[in-house]
Design an enzyme around this catalytic site. Sequence first.
Site, mmCIF file in Angstrom:
data_model
loop_
_atom_site.group_PDB
_atom_site.id
_atom_site.type_symbol
_atom_site.label_atom_id
_atom_site.label_comp_id
_atom_site.label_asym_id
_atom_site.label_seq_id
_atom_site.Cartn_x
_atom_site.Cartn_y
_atom_site.Cartn_z
ATOM 1 N N ASP A 49 9.776 3.778 -2.437
ATOM 2 C CA ASP A 49 9.271 3.635 -3.803
ATOM 3 C C ASP A 49 10.258 2.824 -4.644
ATOM 4 O OD1 ASP A 49 7.588 4.348 -6.137
ATOM 5 O OD2 ASP A 49 9.325 5.538 -6.706
ATOM 6 N N ASP A 118 1.741 7.057 0.363
ATOM 7 C CA ASP A 118 3.046 7.585 0.782
ATOM 8 C C ASP A 118 3.526 6.890 2.059
ATOM 9 O OD1 ASP A 118 2.886 9.310 -1.345
ATOM 10 O OD2 ASP A 118 2.418 11.085 -0.144
ATOM 11 N N GLU A 121 4.878 3.385 1.333
ATOM 12 C CA GLU A 121 6.235 3.420 0.767
ATOM 13 C C GLU A 121 7.262 3.760 1.846
ATOM 14 O OE1 GLU A 121 5.049 4.756 -3.809
ATOM 15 O OE2 GLU A 121 5.678 6.267 -2.354
#
Length: 226
Positions: A49, A118, A121
């Site tokens: 991220d 998710d 990332e």
Amino acid sequence: MKLSAELSAFCDRIGYRFQQPELLVRALTHGSISSSTRPDNQRLEFLGDRVLGLVMAEALLDADVEATEGVLAPRYNALVRKETCAAVARDIELGAVLKLGKSEMVSGGRRKEALLGDGMEALIAAVYRDGGFAAARDLILSLWGQRVHEVEEDARDPKTALQELVQARGESTPIYEIIKREGPDHAPKFTIAVTLASGERAEAKAGAKRQAEQAAAKALLERLET
């Protein structure tokens, strides 16, 4: 460690070959199948991220040397938010190679926006750990492609835009509520309503609550702006 044919084909899709294949395996491992000897991808997600954020901030500055911070910020948010990460993940068929527990597979985990975002990332972090910042930047810019140049000048997501609008009118925060949930657990459909203190209201349906909320906010914004 030698990658399976499936993961080798995935590396071809993203245009990157891992020197440490175990990083790729970890990036694709969801918590539903993790163990003491098989760590999940949450720590990599945390790192990815941040790497994505830095790359996008730099790319936006380079793409528009005249843009102010007020213009850049919503563009940045649009490019790094979970929905965009999930869209990129779908482009490279990341869901097909996610390592999930039985419960997640049964409930359609390979298509879930949160898991895809998710995983995207975590993949970025895996490339960063394996090949350094330049490799991660090249991967991100390649996969995001024209999104960097085509992001709307006012790229605020609809919920944020609606929130700012009602605050400017001196009203309280919009209320979102689930009106209906349909379909099987692995492919649900949510109908969400958003209501303002003034009584204005709109509904929308989508396969995830967050998507339905965004769609309802967008519908109400369009109504208020006409």
